[in-house]
Design a protein around this motif. Structure first.
Motif, short mmCIF file in Angstrom:
data_model
loop_
_atom_site.label_atom_id
_atom_site.label_comp_id
_atom_site.label_asym_id
_atom_site.label_seq_id
_atom_site.Cartn_x
_atom_site.Cartn_y
_atom_site.Cartn_z
N PRO A 61 65.99 -54.06 24.19
CA PRO A 61 65.94 -52.67 24.67
C PRO A 61 66.28 -51.66 23.59
O PRO A 61 67.18 -51.86 22.76
CB PRO A 61 67.00 -52.64 25.79
N GLU A 62 65.52 -50.56 23.59
CA GLU A 62 65.86 -49.38 22.83
C GLU A 62 66.50 -48.37 23.78
O GLU A 62 66.70 -48.64 24.96
CB GLU A 62 64.60 -48.79 22.17
N ALA A 63 66.85 -47.21 23.25
CA ALA A 63 67.46 -46.18 24.10
C ALA A 63 66.50 -45.78 25.22
O ALA A 63 65.29 -45.62 24.99
CB ALA A 63 67.82 -44.96 23.26
N SER A 64 67.02 -45.62 26.43
CA SER A 64 66.19 -45.23 27.57
C SER A 64 65.61 -43.84 27.33
O SER A 64 66.24 -42.97 26.73
CB SER A 64 67.02 -45.23 28.85
N ARG A 65 64.37 -43.65 27.81
CA ARG A 65 63.71 -42.35 27.70
C ARG A 65 62.56 -42.30 28.68
O ARG A 65 62.14 -43.31 29.24
CB ARG A 65 63.17 -42.13 26.28
N ARG A 66 62.04 -41.11 28.91
CA ARG A 66 60.89 -40.95 29.77
C ARG A 66 59.63 -41.42 29.02
O ARG A 66 59.50 -41.18 27.82
CB ARG A 66 60.72 -39.49 30.18
N PRO A 67 58.71 -42.08 29.71
CA PRO A 67 57.47 -42.51 29.04
C PRO A 67 56.62 -41.31 28.68
O PRO A 67 56.64 -40.27 29.35
CB PRO A 67 56.78 -43.38 30.09
N THR A 68 55.87 -41.45 27.61
CA THR A 68 54.95 -40.40 27.20
C THR A 68 53.68 -40.46 28.06
O THR A 68 53.38 -41.49 28.69
CB THR A 68 54.56 -40.55 25.72
N SER A 69 52.91 -39.39 28.05
CA SER A 69 51.66 -39.39 28.79
C SER A 69 50.68 -40.41 28.22
O SER A 69 49.90 -41.02 28.96
CB SER A 69 51.04 -37.99 28.78
N ALA A 70 50.72 -40.61 26.90
CA ALA A 70 49.84 -41.60 26.27
C ALA A 70 50.20 -43.01 26.73
O ALA A 70 49.32 -43.84 27.00
CB ALA A 70 49.94 -41.50 24.75
N GLU A 71 51.49 -43.31 26.83
CA GLU A 71 51.91 -44.63 27.31
C GLU A 71 51.47 -44.84 28.75
O GLU A 71 51.01 -45.93 29.12
CB GLU A 71 53.43 -44.76 27.19
N ARG A 72 51.60 -43.83 29.56
CA ARG A 72 51.18 -43.95 30.96
C ARG A 72 49.67 -44.20 31.05
O ARG A 72 49.21 -45.03 31.85
CB ARG A 72 51.53 -42.68 31.74
N ALA A 73 48.89 -43.50 30.24
CA ALA A 73 47.44 -43.65 30.29
C ALA A 73 47.01 -45.04 29.83
O ALA A 73 46.14 -45.67 30.45
CB ALA A 73 46.78 -42.58 29.43
N LEU A 74 47.60 -45.54 28.75
CA LEU A 74 47.24 -46.88 28.27
C LEU A 74 47.70 -47.96 29.24
O LEU A 74 46.99 -48.95 29.46
CB LEU A 74 47.85 -47.11 26.88
N PHE A 75 48.87 -47.77 29.85
CA PHE A 75 49.36 -48.74 30.84
C PHE A 75 48.40 -48.80 32.02
O PHE A 75 48.08 -49.89 32.53
CB PHE A 75 50.76 -48.37 31.29
N ALA A 76 47.93 -47.64 32.47
CA ALA A 76 46.99 -47.60 33.60
C ALA A 76 45.67 -48.29 33.27
O ALA A 76 44.96 -48.74 34.17
CB ALA A 76 46.74 -46.16 34.02
N ALA A 77 45.33 -48.38 31.98
CA ALA A 77 44.07 -49.02 31.57
C ALA A 77 44.16 -50.54 31.56
O ALA A 77 43.12 -51.21 31.49
CB ALA A 77 43.66 -48.51 30.19
N ILE A 78 45.36 -51.11 31.61
CA ILE A 78 45.51 -52.56 31.48
C ILE A 78 44.68 -53.32 32.50
O ILE A 78 43.93 -54.24 32.12
CB ILE A 78 47.00 -52.96 31.54
N PRO A 79 44.77 -53.03 33.80
CA PRO A 79 43.97 -53.83 34.75
C PRO A 79 42.47 -53.57 34.67
O PRO A 79 41.68 -54.37 35.19
CB PRO A 79 44.53 -53.40 36.12
N ARG A 80 42.05 -52.50 34.02
CA ARG A 80 40.62 -52.18 33.91
C ARG A 80 39.99 -52.81 32.67
O ARG A 80 38.77 -52.88 32.58
CB ARG A 80 40.40 -50.66 33.87
N ARG A 81 40.80 -53.22 31.70
CA ARG A 81 40.27 -53.76 30.46
C ARG A 81 39.84 -55.21 30.63
O ARG A 81 40.60 -56.05 31.07
CB ARG A 81 41.32 -53.69 29.35
#
Length: 324
Positions: free
Chosen positions: A98-118
């Motif tokens: 683990p690194e320091a906790s933080r809010r996810p970036t919009s780019a991370e959210r977008a790439l994560f959402a693409a995982i099941p579509r790839r």
């Protein structure tokens, strides 16, 4: 900061199991140990003919690592990836701490959402060109993860690549053991691994520019030929050691998810990577001092059905110290 827990492990493994792998062999396992999520090579799933060195399995586990990092990041629990952290445990490839906790970036959210579509799309693509802005994003995605991505521009470069890839493909087609192994990972039903025959490319025609993997015997629909000027990308890294394969796998997955998020389809052309002489010829044709690790065909395609995956419980293991 506190260590990861079982919910973090399951989230990371759920994302990780959707990574690409040669013949959809899925050569990865996930476990929780001392507050870290670990990714191990499942050596029982390494392809003994096509992947004698284990490089393709490590590339796949690197891709799974990138998915797992995204899953942890969107939970607000980003990870640092320690590659090959234990010399006395060669199957342990990655340790996510683990690194320091933080809010996810919009780019991370977008790439994560693409995982099941790839997923790989081996069908012909439309002739529409990929815009320059998206091409730049793909190059930057590889660079972000310590790799380089060369996009082949112009028919001179493409014809040269096609000759290299075609020569490598012919070498592999003459290898009976290689072909038998690929057939063993091909199925007609709903298996949780391997490649459905319907997900392969249609049988080749003499005028096709690039070699494709065809896992069945289907013929293409009349008028649906492969794009005459495909966009091909070559991904590579500076070295060719096991740790470099893991780095390349993470970069490959970020490139593929970036492509998916942008509405592109992709299929991997690994033949020129698998044949040593072809790989060296490809490196020299690019003028690169590093090592190509994968070639990718990119474009706009019609939707296809992804191959199935092993269940989450099938890829989870428990370290004795973490048993309750």
């Amino acid at each position: 900061m506190t260590g990861y827990d079982d919910e973090d492990l399951r989230a990371a493994a759920e994302a990780g199991r959707h990574a690409p792998s040669m013949h959809n062999s899925q050569p990865w396992l996930f476990r929780l140990r001392d507050g870290a999520v670990e990714i191990l090579a499942d050596t029982t799933r390494q392809l003994p003919v096509a992947d004698r060195s284990g490089g393709a399995a490590r590339l796949a586990c690197g891709a799974a690592c990138y998915n797992a990092r995204l899953a942890l990041a969107v939970r607000g629990r980003p990870a640092e990836a320690l590659l090959r952290p234990a010399v006395d445990e060669p199957e342990l490839l990655v340790r996510l701490v683990p690194e320091a906790s933080r809010r996810p970036t919009s780019a991370e959210r977008a790439l994560f959402a693409a995982i099941p579509r790839r997923h790989s799309n081996r069908a012909p693509f439309h002739p529409d060109p990929v815009p320059p802005a998206i091409r730049i994003k793909l190059i930057e995605a590889a660079r972000d993860e310590g790799a380089w991505l060369d996009l082949l521009v112009g028919m001179t470069a493409m014809t040269g690549f096609a000759e290299i890839a075609g020569s490598a493909d012919r070498v592999l087609r003459r290898d009976g053991l290689y072909q038998a192994e690929m057939l063993g990972w091909t199925h007609a039903g709903l298996a949780a691994d391997g490649v459905p025959a319907g997900a392969g490319a249609p049988l080749p025609e003499p005028y096709d520019l690039l070699p494709q993997r065809f896992f069945g015997t289907q013929r293409r629909v009349d008028g649906e030929d492969y794009e005459p000027e495909p966009l091909v990308a070559v991904l590579g890294v500076s070295g060719d050691l096991p740790i470099d394969h893991l780095t390349a796998g993470q970069a490959l997955q970020k490139v593929l998810l970036t492509a998916t998020e942008a509405g592109l389809a992709a299929s991997m052309i690994s033949q020129p990577i698998e044949v040593g002489a072809a790989r060296d010829q490809l490196r020299r044709s690019l003028g690169r001092s590093g090592f190509p690790q994968m070639t990718i065909r990119l474009g706009y395609g019609d939707p296809t059905v992804p191959a199935l995956r092993r269940s989450l419980d099938d890829v989870l293991v428990h370290h004795p110290a973490d048993r309750r």
